[in-house]
Write an enzyme that holds these catalytic residues in place. Structure first.
Site, mmCIF file in Angstrom:
data_model
loop_
_atom_site.group_PDB
_atom_site.id
_atom_site.type_symbol
_atom_site.label_atom_id
_atom_site.label_comp_id
_atom_site.label_asym_id
_atom_site.label_seq_id
_atom_site.Cartn_x
_atom_site.Cartn_y
_atom_site.Cartn_z
ATOM 1 N N LEU A 54 -57.502 -17.529 -83.588
ATOM 2 C CA LEU A 54 -58.185 -18.451 -82.683
ATOM 3 C C LEU A 54 -59.276 -19.255 -83.377
ATOM 4 O O LEU A 54 -59.828 -20.183 -82.776
ATOM 5 C CB LEU A 54 -58.810 -17.670 -81.517
ATOM 6 N N TYR A 104 -58.685 -34.329 -86.228
ATOM 7 C CA TYR A 104 -58.588 -33.033 -85.560
ATOM 8 C C TYR A 104 -57.121 -32.688 -85.302
ATOM 9 O O TYR A 104 -56.651 -31.587 -85.623
ATOM 10 C CB TYR A 104 -59.367 -33.055 -84.242
ATOM 11 N N ASN A 133 -56.945 -29.085 -72.240
ATOM 12 C CA ASN A 133 -58.350 -28.765 -71.972
ATOM 13 C C ASN A 133 -58.472 -27.364 -71.380
ATOM 14 O O ASN A 133 -57.661 -26.961 -70.531
ATOM 15 C CB ASN A 133 -58.940 -29.782 -70.994
ATOM 16 N N GLY A 304 -82.268 -1.100 -27.163
ATOM 17 C CA GLY A 304 -82.233 -1.462 -25.755
ATOM 18 C C GLY A 304 -81.765 -2.870 -25.470
ATOM 19 O O GLY A 304 -81.604 -3.261 -24.305
#
Length: 393
Positions: A54, A104, A133, A304
């Site tokens: 990763l 990239y 994404n 009550g």
């Protein structure tokens, strides 16, 4: 115990993966991140029975770092294995940018090509996931995830800037990514077992991932959402503390986005106060409400005191006393018979309130009664469907 190496273990997907792997108690988890040396990386690679790769570079100071931190790192891992005659299975999270003409994307494509060559030369199993994404817990804002930045800014009452709200994003939730990683590891277990039995290896990835070809896989759950839709939902989440409106959690994206949003709150901002409606009987406050599931209230009733004495045509409710003792009474609106249930907070008991029955709840103990109420619809002052009628004639 099978050894699973996770590189980039301190990153967004890495943290989530390491936690999930350790929860199974089935694997020994080896972790490598940017603070480790190349020798430590090599040692971990050679120990591993399966590699979840990763680690990568998203925002370097110069373009060369893209190729060194993405393609180059993957090539190094492959070389360590080849030099030691190992064919360890490798899973890598690539990017949909791998088909684009940018540094990239080219560096991620370089990683993919290194794995495909390794698979062909060494008869090794590889799993390449081209991810769009990402969003989910522990994703860093103001980095490379628009959703993370939106969550952070809206959670902190900061401005959100959107150039074109109609732009559509393809999104995958981190838990679905981790599920696909876990599927792949389990798939590898079956393949190895099949080979040992001299049977034909069959890929058996789970429902969270889909095999595209020999090398490529997809996370099956991909959400298509516009920037405007994401921002509007996040603003609705932020306003929930005032509106009390729960989003439609039958929508899987809403559920995942809401869970994600909450992780961006500051730790001293987890709580908020409810509006108390007080009178001589005690107080009542709305908890949450939704078009889908109705509304919840909580009340405190003095000894009550009697609440209710009304009925509904269609609206239904559930009562549960969680503190004190109470008498809950019913009477069909056209009848005389009074039905009574004595309830105690020490013995949780839920009562259904059918339409057409006037009903009341009386505190018959010495302590205050705390009651949770659920109604199948939100209160509408223009159509309250609530009619006063004493249970006791």
């Amino acid at each position: 115990m099978k050894k699973i190496l996770v590189t980039g273990s301190n990153g967004f997907v890495g943290k989530n993966t390491v936690v999930a792997l350790k929860e199974t108690k089935k694997y020994e988890v080896l972790t490598i991140d940017r603070q480790n040396t190349e020798d430590e990386l090599k040692e971990a690679v050679l120990k591993a029975d399966f590699i979840v790769h990763l680690a990568g570079v998203n925002r370097p100071q110069n373009t060369e770092e893209f190729y060194k931190g993405n393609g180059g790192l993957t090539e190094n891992i492959v070389e360590f294995l080849k030099e030691n005659n190992k064919n360890t299975s490798i899973l890598i999270t690539s990017s949909t940018h791998a088909v684009l003409d940018n540094h990239y994307g080219k560096s991620k494509k370089q990683s993919e090509e290194a794995l495909i060559k390794y698979s062909d030369e060494c008869d090794a199993k590889v799993y390449i996931f081209r991810l769009p994404n990402l969003f989910g817990k522990w994703c860093r804002p103001n980095y490379n995830s628009a959703v993370a930045t939106f969550c952070h800014n809206i959670a902190h009452d900061l401005d959100v800037w959107v150039n074109d709200s109609a732009i559509e994003l393809s999104l995958v939730y981190v838990d679905d990514v981790v599920a696909s990683i876990m599927d792949s590891i389990e798939d590898e277990n079956i393949i190895k077992l099949s080979n040992l039995n001299e049977e034909v290896a069959v890929t058996t990835t789970g429902a969270s991932s889909l095999q595209i070809n020999k090398y490529y896989y997809e996370v099956t759950t991909v959400y298509k959402k516009t920037l405007g839709n994401i921002v509007d939902n996040l603003k609705m989440f932020r306003n929930m503390r005032n509106s009390l409106l729960i989003p439609d959690l039958s929508d899987e994206f809403n559920k995942a986005l809401y869970s994600t949003y909450l992780t961006y709150l500051e730790e001293d901002d987890f709580s908020y106060y409810l509006k108390k409606n007080e009178d001589n009987r005690g107080w009542l406050a709305e908890l949450v409400k939704s078009e889908q599931f109705g509304q919840m209230f909580v009340s405190k009733t003095h000894p009550g005191i009697t609440r209710g004495n009304h009925w509904h045509h269609t609206k239904t409710e559930k009562f549960i006393v969680i503190q004190g003792q109470a008498a809950i009474r019913f009477r069909k609106i056209d009848g005389d018979k009074i039905i009574e249930y004595i309830v105690d907070g020490e013995k949780p008991q839920v009562l259904d309130i059918p339409p057409g029955y006037t009903h009341s709840i009386e505190n018959i103990g010495q302590d205050e009664v705390i009651t949770l109420f659920w109604s199948n619809e939100m209160f509408n002052p223009e159509k309250p469907d609530t009619y006063f009628l004493e249970v006791n004639r």
